[in-house]
Write a protein that holds these residues in place. Structure first.
Motif, PDB file in Angstrom:
ATOM      1  N   THR A 125      57.386  40.159   7.598  1.00 55.29           N
ATOM      2  CA  THR A 125      56.813  38.881   7.577  1.00 55.29           C
ATOM      3  C   THR A 125      56.166  38.369   8.922  1.00 55.29           C
ATOM      4  O   THR A 125      56.541  38.649  10.102  1.00 55.29           O
ATOM      5  CB  THR A 125      58.158  37.698   7.535  1.00 55.29           C
ATOM      6  OG1 THR A 125      58.787  37.904   6.192  1.00 55.29           O
ATOM      7  CG2 THR A 125      57.340  36.449   7.381  1.00 55.29           C
TER       8      THR A 125
ATOM      9  N   SER B 101      62.633  40.572   7.756  1.00 59.88           N
ATOM     10  CA  SER B 101      62.335  41.976   7.232  1.00 59.88           C
ATOM     11  C   SER B 101      63.425  42.473   6.142  1.00 59.88           C
ATOM     12  O   SER B 101      64.584  42.114   6.376  1.00 59.88           O
ATOM     13  CB  SER B 101      62.376  42.999   8.385  1.00 59.88           C
ATOM     14  OG  SER B 101      61.995  44.301   8.048  1.00 59.88           O
TER      15      SER B 101
ATOM     16  N   CYS C  34      61.253  33.391   0.844  1.00 57.97           N
ATOM     17  CA  CYS C  34      60.507  35.183   0.711  1.00 57.97           C
ATOM     18  C   CYS C  34      61.758  36.041   0.080  1.00 57.97           C
ATOM     19  O   CYS C  34      61.559  36.852  -0.638  1.00 57.97           O
ATOM     20  CB  CYS C  34      60.518  35.578   2.186  1.00 57.97           C
ATOM     21  SG  CYS C  34      58.654  35.177   2.861  1.00 57.97           S
TER      22      CYS C  34
ATOM     23  N   ARG D 161      53.802  40.106   4.298  1.00 56.66           N
ATOM     24  CA  ARG D 161      53.692  38.739   4.029  1.00 56.66           C
ATOM     25  C   ARG D 161      53.090  37.718   5.180  1.00 56.66           C
ATOM     26  O   ARG D 161      53.723  37.788   6.218  1.00 56.66           O
ATOM     27  CB  ARG D 161      55.250  38.333   3.514  1.00 56.66           C
ATOM     28  CG  ARG D 161      55.407  39.173   2.453  1.00 56.66           C
ATOM     29  CD  ARG D 161      56.700  38.622   1.636  1.00 56.66           C
ATOM     30  NE  ARG D 161      57.346  39.631   0.618  1.00 56.66           N
ATOM     31  CZ  ARG D 161      58.271  39.537  -0.139  1.00 56.66           C
ATOM     32  NH1 ARG D 161      59.152  38.438  -0.196  1.00 56.66           N
ATOM     33  NH2 ARG D 161      58.659  40.388  -1.028  1.00 56.66           N
ATOM     34  N   ILE D 162      52.067  36.983   5.138  1.00 51.83           N
ATOM     35  CA  ILE D 162      51.424  36.262   6.058  1.00 51.83           C
ATOM     36  C   ILE D 162      51.992  34.775   5.894  1.00 51.83           C
ATOM     37  O   ILE D 162      51.660  34.299   4.778  1.00 51.83           O
ATOM     38  CB  ILE D 162      50.052  36.523   5.992  1.00 51.83           C
ATOM     39  CG1 ILE D 162      49.745  38.163   6.202  1.00 51.83           C
ATOM     40  CG2 ILE D 162      49.346  35.596   7.124  1.00 51.83           C
ATOM     41  CD1 ILE D 162      48.346  38.419   6.048  1.00 51.83           C
ATOM     42  N   GLN D 163      52.274  34.333   6.953  1.00 54.29           N
ATOM     43  CA  GLN D 163      52.771  32.793   7.059  1.00 54.29           C
ATOM     44  C   GLN D 163      51.730  32.072   8.222  1.00 54.29           C
ATOM     45  O   GLN D 163      51.875  32.339   9.025  1.00 54.29           O
ATOM     46  CB  GLN D 163      54.133  32.642   7.384  1.00 54.29           C
ATOM     47  CG  GLN D 163      55.087  33.133   6.406  1.00 54.29           C
ATOM     48  CD  GLN D 163      54.981  32.929   5.160  1.00 54.29           C
ATOM     49  OE1 GLN D 163      54.659  31.734   4.778  1.00 54.29           O
ATOM     50  NE2 GLN D 163      55.712  33.437   4.122  1.00 54.29           N
TER      51      GLN D 163
ATOM     52  N   SER E 225      61.445  45.292  -0.080  1.00 53.61           N
ATOM     53  CA  SER E 225      60.744  44.405  -1.048  1.00 53.61           C
ATOM     54  C   SER E 225      61.121  45.193  -2.402  1.00 53.61           C
ATOM     55  O   SER E 225      61.823  46.218  -2.547  1.00 53.61           O
ATOM     56  CB  SER E 225      59.399  44.184  -0.998  1.00 53.61           C
ATOM     57  OG  SER E 225      58.767  45.484  -1.468  1.00 53.61           O
TER      58      SER E 225
ATOM     59  N   SER F 129      58.654  28.340   3.159  1.00 47.31           N
ATOM     60  CA  SER F 129      58.139  29.795   2.892  1.00 47.31           C
ATOM     61  C   SER F 129      59.065  30.911   3.263  1.00 47.31           C
ATOM     62  O   SER F 129      59.168  31.851   2.485  1.00 47.31           O
ATOM     63  CB  SER F 129      56.543  29.909   3.114  1.00 47.31           C
ATOM     64  OG  SER F 129      56.658  29.769   4.661  1.00 47.31           O
TER      65      SER F 129
ATOM     66  N   THR G  67      59.475  45.057   3.847  1.00 44.76           N
ATOM     67  CA  THR G  67      58.933  43.712   3.774  1.00 44.76           C
ATOM     68  C   THR G  67      58.873  43.416   5.189  1.00 44.76           C
ATOM     69  O   THR G  67      59.764  43.483   6.064  1.00 44.76           O
ATOM     70  CB  THR G  67      59.660  42.677   2.991  1.00 44.76           C
ATOM     71  OG1 THR G  67      59.861  43.045   1.784  1.00 44.76           O
ATOM     72  CG2 THR G  67      58.951  41.251   3.393  1.00 44.76           C
TER      73      THR G  67
ATOM     74  N   ARG H 116      45.513  44.302   5.642  1.00 45.96           N
ATOM     75  CA  ARG H 116      46.001  43.948   4.268  1.00 45.96           C
ATOM     76  C   ARG H 116      45.142  44.363   3.100  1.00 45.96           C
ATOM     77  O   ARG H 116      45.567  45.014   2.031  1.00 45.96           O
ATOM     78  CB  ARG H 116      46.457  42.291   4.347  1.00 45.96           C
ATOM     79  CG  ARG H 116      46.956  41.953   3.024  1.00 45.96           C
ATOM     80  CD  ARG H 116      46.858  40.398   2.911  1.00 45.96           C
ATOM     81  NE  ARG H 116      45.612  39.853   2.779  1.00 45.96           N
ATOM     82  CZ  ARG H 116      45.404  38.567   3.048  1.00 45.96           C
ATOM     83  NH1 ARG H 116      46.297  37.641   2.926  1.00 45.96           N
ATOM     84  NH2 ARG H 116      43.931  37.939   2.874  1.00 45.96           N
TER      85      ARG H 116
ATOM     86  N   ASP I 135      55.138  46.011   2.909  1.00 42.80           N
ATOM     87  CA  ASP I 135      54.755  44.838   2.256  1.00 42.80           C
ATOM     88  C   ASP I 135      54.773  43.876   3.224  1.00 42.80           C
ATOM     89  O   ASP I 135      55.742  43.155   3.570  1.00 42.80           O
ATOM     90  CB  ASP I 135      55.877  44.444   1.015  1.00 42.80           C
ATOM     91  CG  ASP I 135      55.473  43.181   0.065  1.00 42.80           C
ATOM     92  OD1 ASP I 135      54.558  42.608   0.339  1.00 42.80           O
ATOM     93  OD2 ASP I 135      56.787  42.641  -0.222  1.00 42.80           O
TER      94      ASP I 135
END
Length: 326
Positions: A47, A36, A27, A76-78, A39, A23, A45, A63, A74
């Protein structure tokens, strides 16, 4: 909650590592090979690796309430099962921030030189019954005095769960149990199979195990000497903080605003939990929540580092103020 659902809250270590790597690769948009970058919408971004625990509620509130977007981020969650699984990715710059990072692991990594740690913001402090020591309903272990020498499951060895339970036992003049590392999602089955005598489970796994297995609470893991002790937060690396100071500061503002919301409105947290964990809305209404920190307090963090030093989890005294994001 079914055993299938309980297992579904997290993944096995190897699977999580592979999924996280895939993932992160997917990204894209990185400006320097790390997590980072800008985006396509012009936002920075960030992460974030996060655990499916109540500790991470501020991340998801930020979020879903648009607090990150308001700061031009932006995010983004993992998902990961244990914050330690994301530590190598953080050190390599594939992950920018870890949410719900247990301080013990990351302070130890910083001391050993495997991670140049920066604490972005405090996350949560221990509150009553946000984690409990659970035993089977028919267990001969009736009180904490019966626990020394018994096998107790913790999510990670030599970490916050064993540290806090040992502190509670020390206050009563009792010996320590023998700890076994079992991931939160596997604790219920391990207890049912009598692989361990007790489990030290955090929410939402605590309530799920009791509901699924009928386990009873032997002790409140948030009591006595560990009441209000800081246990997890949002962490990054010195390299990321120096290369992306504006994004790091914006992230801190957003999660601190979300933490203040969580502290004053527990109902908002309970409404959020079913969105990123496997607990139902009904279950979320009754689980024990942590205390969400509204400020990052070095004095409170020193309580933790002193306790770690006393129990041999740090080899020398550490002032956590030196690790805070500037």
């Amino acid at each position: 909650m079914t055993s299938c659902h309980l297992r579904g809250i997290g993944y096995r270590t190897a699977a999580v590592t592979a999924l996280l790597a895939l993932s992160l690769t997917a990204c894209g948009g990185d400006t320097d090979g790390g997590g980072s970058g800008a985006s396509s919408g012009g936002r920075e971004t960030v992460t974030v690796a996060a655990l499916p625990l109540a500790d991470g509620a501020a991340l998801y509130l930020a979020r879903d309430r648009g607090l990150f977007a308001k700061e031009g981020l932006d995010v983004r969650i993992q998902p990961v099962q244990q914050s330690i699984q994301a530590l190598p990715a953080l050190a390599r710059g594939q992950v920018d921030v870890i949410a719900g990072a247990n301080y013990v692991t990351f302070l130890q990594a910083d001391e050993k030189g495997t991670l140049d740690l920066r604490i972005v913001s405090e996350g949560v402090r221990i509150a009553p019954h946000m984690m409990d020591v659970l035993v089977p309903k028919d267990s001969p272990v009736k009180t904490l005095a019966d626990l020394p020498g018994k096998k107790v499951a913790v999510n990670i060895l030599n970490n916050v769960q064993s540290l806090t339970l040992d502190a509670i036992l020390d206050q009563r003049g009792l010996g320590h149990p023998v700890y076994r590392q079992i991931a939160f999602p596997q604790m219920g089955p391990a207890l049912q199979r009598h692989q361990v005598d007790a489990v030290h489970a955090a929410e939402p796994f605590d309530s799920a195990i009791r509901s699924q297995t009928g386990a009873r609470v032997l002790a409140d893991g948030g009591s006595g000497p560990v009441t209000s002790l800081p246990i997890s937060g949002f962490v990054t690396t010195r390299q990321y903080a120096e290369k992306h100071p504006q994004a790091a500061a914006a992230f801190r503002r957003a999660v601190e605003a979300a933490s203040r919301l969580a502290a004053r409105d527990p109902a908002a947290v309970r409404a959020e939990l079913p969105k990123y964990t496997k607990v139902t809305a009904e279950q979320a209404g009754s689980i024990g929540l942590p205390a969400y920190a509204t400020t990052t307090d070095p004095a409170q963090l020193r309580r933790l580092t002193r306790l770690m030093t006393r129990h041999g989890l740090l080899t020398k005294p550490l002032d956590p103020a030196t690790l805070l994001l500037k």
